[in-house]
Design a protein around this motif. Structure first.
Motif, PDB file in Angstrom:
ATOM      1  N   PRO A   1     -50.717 -30.011  35.009  1.00 46.23           N
ATOM      2  CA  PRO A   1     -50.428 -30.771  33.992  1.00 46.23           C
ATOM      3  C   PRO A   1     -51.719 -31.489  33.078  1.00 46.23           C
ATOM      4  O   PRO A   1     -51.662 -31.450  31.943  1.00 46.23           O
ATOM      5  CB  PRO A   1     -49.890 -32.157  34.395  1.00 46.23           C
ATOM      6  CG  PRO A   1     -49.402 -31.677  35.782  1.00 46.23           C
ATOM      7  CD  PRO A   1     -50.160 -30.590  36.401  1.00 46.23           C
ATOM      8  N   GLN A   2     -52.939 -31.524  33.619  1.00 42.89           N
ATOM      9  CA  GLN A   2     -53.978 -31.811  33.007  1.00 42.89           C
ATOM     10  C   GLN A   2     -54.996 -30.903  32.195  1.00 42.89           C
ATOM     11  O   GLN A   2     -55.667 -31.199  31.466  1.00 42.89           O
ATOM     12  CB  GLN A   2     -55.166 -32.949  33.857  1.00 42.89           C
ATOM     13  CG  GLN A   2     -54.321 -34.186  34.346  1.00 42.89           C
ATOM     14  CD  GLN A   2     -54.021 -35.111  33.360  1.00 42.89           C
ATOM     15  OE1 GLN A   2     -54.840 -35.437  32.432  1.00 42.89           O
ATOM     16  NE2 GLN A   2     -52.722 -35.349  33.439  1.00 42.89           N
ATOM     17  N   GLU A   3     -54.592 -29.610  32.475  1.00 47.46           N
ATOM     18  CA  GLU A   3     -55.297 -28.479  32.191  1.00 47.46           C
ATOM     19  C   GLU A   3     -55.257 -28.177  30.644  1.00 47.46           C
ATOM     20  O   GLU A   3     -56.520 -27.894  30.065  1.00 47.46           O
ATOM     21  CB  GLU A   3     -55.213 -27.185  32.954  1.00 47.46           C
ATOM     22  CG  GLU A   3     -55.421 -27.194  34.536  1.00 47.46           C
ATOM     23  CD  GLU A   3     -56.822 -27.808  34.850  1.00 47.46           C
ATOM     24  OE1 GLU A   3     -57.727 -26.865  34.547  1.00 47.46           O
ATOM     25  OE2 GLU A   3     -56.851 -29.121  35.120  1.00 47.46           O
ATOM     26  N   PRO A   4     -54.165 -28.584  29.959  1.00 49.47           N
ATOM     27  CA  PRO A   4     -54.293 -28.354  28.498  1.00 49.47           C
ATOM     28  C   PRO A   4     -55.096 -29.155  27.840  1.00 49.47           C
ATOM     29  O   PRO A   4     -55.791 -28.706  27.041  1.00 49.47           O
ATOM     30  CB  PRO A   4     -52.840 -28.466  28.024  1.00 49.47           C
ATOM     31  CG  PRO A   4     -51.976 -28.117  29.295  1.00 49.47           C
ATOM     32  CD  PRO A   4     -52.690 -28.601  30.635  1.00 49.47           C
ATOM     33  N   PHE A   5     -55.443 -30.489  28.692  1.00 49.41           N
ATOM     34  CA  PHE A   5     -56.519 -31.151  27.716  1.00 49.41           C
ATOM     35  C   PHE A   5     -57.885 -30.728  27.737  1.00 49.41           C
ATOM     36  O   PHE A   5     -58.535 -30.690  26.833  1.00 49.41           O
ATOM     37  CB  PHE A   5     -56.555 -32.667  28.498  1.00 49.41           C
ATOM     38  CG  PHE A   5     -55.023 -33.377  28.115  1.00 49.41           C
ATOM     39  CD1 PHE A   5     -55.032 -34.119  27.282  1.00 49.41           C
ATOM     40  CD2 PHE A   5     -54.203 -33.257  29.170  1.00 49.41           C
ATOM     41  CE1 PHE A   5     -53.946 -34.989  27.285  1.00 49.41           C
ATOM     42  CE2 PHE A   5     -52.956 -33.998  29.090  1.00 49.41           C
ATOM     43  CZ  PHE A   5     -52.795 -34.624  27.853  1.00 49.41           C
ATOM     44  N   VAL A   6     -58.053 -29.792  28.935  1.00 44.90           N
ATOM     45  CA  VAL A   6     -59.559 -29.313  29.006  1.00 44.90           C
ATOM     46  C   VAL A   6     -59.663 -28.334  28.249  1.00 44.90           C
ATOM     47  O   VAL A   6     -60.393 -28.105  27.494  1.00 44.90           O
ATOM     48  CB  VAL A   6     -59.679 -28.919  30.624  1.00 44.90           C
ATOM     49  CG1 VAL A   6     -60.962 -28.042  30.511  1.00 44.90           C
ATOM     50  CG2 VAL A   6     -60.015 -29.874  31.510  1.00 44.90           C
ATOM     51  N   GLY A   7     -58.483 -27.430  27.896  1.00 42.12           N
ATOM     52  CA  GLY A   7     -58.549 -26.138  27.063  1.00 42.12           C
ATOM     53  C   GLY A   7     -58.542 -26.694  25.698  1.00 42.12           C
ATOM     54  O   GLY A   7     -59.320 -25.937  25.020  1.00 42.12           O
ATOM     55  N   LEU A   8     -57.992 -27.760  25.334  1.00 41.83           N
ATOM     56  CA  LEU A   8     -58.213 -28.250  23.867  1.00 41.83           C
ATOM     57  C   LEU A   8     -59.599 -28.730  23.433  1.00 41.83           C
ATOM     58  O   LEU A   8     -60.070 -28.729  22.635  1.00 41.83           O
ATOM     59  CB  LEU A   8     -57.018 -29.038  23.413  1.00 41.83           C
ATOM     60  CG  LEU A   8     -55.878 -28.314  23.295  1.00 41.83           C
ATOM     61  CD1 LEU A   8     -54.726 -29.455  23.230  1.00 41.83           C
ATOM     62  CD2 LEU A   8     -55.682 -27.347  22.125  1.00 41.83           C
ATOM     63  N   TRP A   9     -60.100 -29.562  24.715  1.00 41.25           N
ATOM     64  CA  TRP A   9     -61.450 -30.051  24.393  1.00 41.25           C
ATOM     65  C   TRP A   9     -62.221 -28.850  24.428  1.00 41.25           C
ATOM     66  O   TRP A   9     -63.083 -29.126  23.450  1.00 41.25           O
ATOM     67  CB  TRP A   9     -61.881 -30.920  25.807  1.00 41.25           C
ATOM     68  CG  TRP A   9     -63.160 -31.484  25.721  1.00 41.25           C
ATOM     69  CD1 TRP A   9     -63.362 -32.721  25.038  1.00 41.25           C
ATOM     70  CD2 TRP A   9     -64.346 -31.031  26.085  1.00 41.25           C
ATOM     71  NE1 TRP A   9     -64.927 -32.789  25.157  1.00 41.25           N
ATOM     72  CE2 TRP A   9     -65.416 -31.867  25.668  1.00 41.25           C
ATOM     73  CE3 TRP A   9     -64.698 -29.827  26.759  1.00 41.25           C
ATOM     74  CZ2 TRP A   9     -66.848 -31.426  25.967  1.00 41.25           C
ATOM     75  CZ3 TRP A   9     -66.189 -29.602  27.129  1.00 41.25           C
ATOM     76  CH2 TRP A   9     -66.913 -30.523  26.615  1.00 41.25           C
ATOM     77  N   SER A  10     -62.232 -27.946  24.950  1.00 41.96           N
ATOM     78  CA  SER A  10     -63.279 -26.896  24.652  1.00 41.96           C
ATOM     79  C   SER A  10     -62.991 -25.984  23.309  1.00 41.96           C
ATOM     80  O   SER A  10     -63.924 -25.198  22.985  1.00 41.96           O
ATOM     81  CB  SER A  10     -63.139 -25.910  25.758  1.00 41.96           C
ATOM     82  OG  SER A  10     -63.670 -26.453  27.061  1.00 41.96           O
ATOM     83  N   ARG A  11     -61.875 -26.428  22.613  1.00 42.26           N
ATOM     84  CA  ARG A  11     -61.555 -25.615  21.435  1.00 42.26           C
ATOM     85  C   ARG A  11     -61.782 -26.269  20.143  1.00 42.26           C
ATOM     86  O   ARG A  11     -61.756 -25.837  19.036  1.00 42.26           O
ATOM     87  CB  ARG A  11     -60.138 -24.952  21.593  1.00 42.26           C
ATOM     88  CG  ARG A  11     -60.223 -23.897  22.729  1.00 42.26           C
ATOM     89  CD  ARG A  11     -58.662 -23.448  22.722  1.00 42.26           C
ATOM     90  NE  ARG A  11     -58.688 -22.078  23.480  1.00 42.26           N
ATOM     91  CZ  ARG A  11     -58.566 -22.117  24.670  1.00 42.26           C
ATOM     92  NH1 ARG A  11     -58.524 -23.082  25.617  1.00 42.26           N
ATOM     93  NH2 ARG A  11     -58.471 -20.771  25.263  1.00 42.26           N
ATOM     94  N   LEU A  12     -61.571 -27.665  20.133  1.00 45.20           N
ATOM     95  CA  LEU A  12     -61.439 -28.492  19.116  1.00 45.20           C
ATOM     96  C   LEU A  12     -62.663 -29.312  19.004  1.00 45.20           C
ATOM     97  O   LEU A  12     -62.869 -30.295  19.862  1.00 45.20           O
ATOM     98  CB  LEU A  12     -60.011 -29.426  19.107  1.00 45.20           C
ATOM     99  CG  LEU A  12     -58.744 -28.662  19.067  1.00 45.20           C
ATOM    100  CD1 LEU A  12     -57.619 -29.371  19.316  1.00 45.20           C
ATOM    101  CD2 LEU A  12     -58.672 -27.612  17.797  1.00 45.20           C
TER     102      LEU A  12
END
Length: 363
Positions: A42-53
């Motif tokens: 559940p928390q992984e999309p937050f990491v993915g978006l932090w690295s992209r935005l």
């Protein structure tokens, strides 16, 4: 036909995946552009978006979930993805047959003799009261009719195959733990998913081809299939082929792409990027050699968080006692090590709400 080498494909992937430069883009638009983010953790999309935005605020994504503009649901490859509500409503019916076949591929023996239409009707009857339920609760409510199948098989088929569902918050909210509870998409979003076209065309398939190439191209049709889990897209590819341009990779495979999509110079510098577990920048391809070496390929399916150095998977990373621990897969130069440490401090601050910035290397 132009041949694109591994480095050219790598830089194109980084650009499409918003990993070459952090994008100044609303969170909702980023989720849409990426075609969703894999989200069984559940928390992984937050990491993915932090690295992209740029200046990513995790509270914005949580608000989009509670505001029902993005949802967590089974879709591509029968894995849980975080997608915009608009895309889920438009795309779900096109994935129905694949989702059911994926479940049957695991539980065919258990579900032998179970009429799937009757099972779906029974599940919908239980869910008619609007109460979110766990998979076990839903299966337990219908298992008396199919006791030989077992709760797990019945639950998987209902939740992942037969009834379009979303996982309700607090599951998937920032820094929040919550079990999986499911409600029908129609109840959560206020309308049924769009039906399939009945005139022999495949407009959703054509949209998926275009959207995939925008976020992952240039790519082969095998890559498209690996991302979506859908085998029946050749007709959709054929229908839009006149809109596309073609290349070859070094293996001789045809790669398709949108004509105006970014294909940066292969010598474009690539920044350090910390990726979450199961990131689609890796899993979204059949041939993942553009971003990860064959010897490390299994890391992407084992749930390891990985680190990109010069655009390629070069380390794994974990968090131990608020310290980001980087385990290199190759020897880093002093410059690379310093850059990794600098970016590691930033993600440590993000994950700890600015309380810790510790980084260490597990050489």
């Amino acid at each position: 036909m132009t041949v694109l080498d591994i480095r050219a494909l790598n830089r194109a992937t980084l650009a499409r995946q918003l990993l070459l430069d952090r994008a100044d883009m609303p969170v909702l638009d980023a989720v849409a552009h990426l075609g969703g983010l894999q989200a069984q953790e559940p928390q992984e999309p937050f990491v993915g978006l932090w690295s992209r935005l740029q200046a990513f605020d995790p509270g914005v994504l949580s608000d989009l979930l509670t505001g029902r503009q993005v949802v967590r649901t089974h879709l591509m490859r029968r894995t849980v993805h975080l997608l915009t509500s608009v895309d889920v409503l438009a795309w779900r019916s096109r994935h129905d047959a694949m989702l059911q076949q994926k479940v049957l591929g695991v539980y065919r023996r258990e579900l032998d003799g179970v009429d799937l239409e009757e099972l779906a009707a029974a599940g919908r009857a239980v869910l008619a009261d609007g109460e979110p339920r766990s998979m076990g609760e839903l299966a337990g409510a219908v298992e008396d009719r199919w006791p030989a199948a077992g709760k797990r098989a019945l639950g998987e088929m209902l939740v992942a195959g037969l009834i379009p569902m979303v996982q309700t918050p607090p599951r998937g909210l920032w820094r929040t733990k919550g079990g999986v509870r499911n409600v029908p998409i129609a109840d959560w979003l206020g309308r049924e998913v769009d039906p399939l076209a009945q005139n022999g065309t495949d407009p959703v398939g054509e949209t998926l081809v275009r959207r995939y190439l925008a976020a992952f191209g240039p790519a082969a049709t095998a890559d498209l299939r690996a991302w979506s889990g859908l085998a029946g897209l050749p007709a959709a590819v054929a229908a839009v082929r006149d809109e596309l341009v073609s290349f070859r990779d070094e293996r001789g495979r045809e790669l398709l792409d949108l004509p105006d999509a970014p294909r940066p110079d292969p010598d474009t510098p690539a920044p350090i990027r910390f990726l979450p577990a199961f990131d689609n920048a890796i899993l979204g391809y059949d041939d993942r050699s553009r971003i990860i070496d064959q010897e490390h390929r299994n890391l992407s399916v084992a749930g390891a968080r990985v680190l990109l150095v010069d655009g390629r998977v070069s380390a794994t990373w974990t968090v131990e006692a608020d310290t980001v621990v980087v385990a290199p897969l190759r020897r880093f130069s002093r410059t690379e090590r310093a850059a990794v440490a600098e970016e590691g401090e930033q993600i440590a601050l993000f994950l700890s709400d600015k309380a810790h910035n510790g980084v260490r290397f597990a050489d």
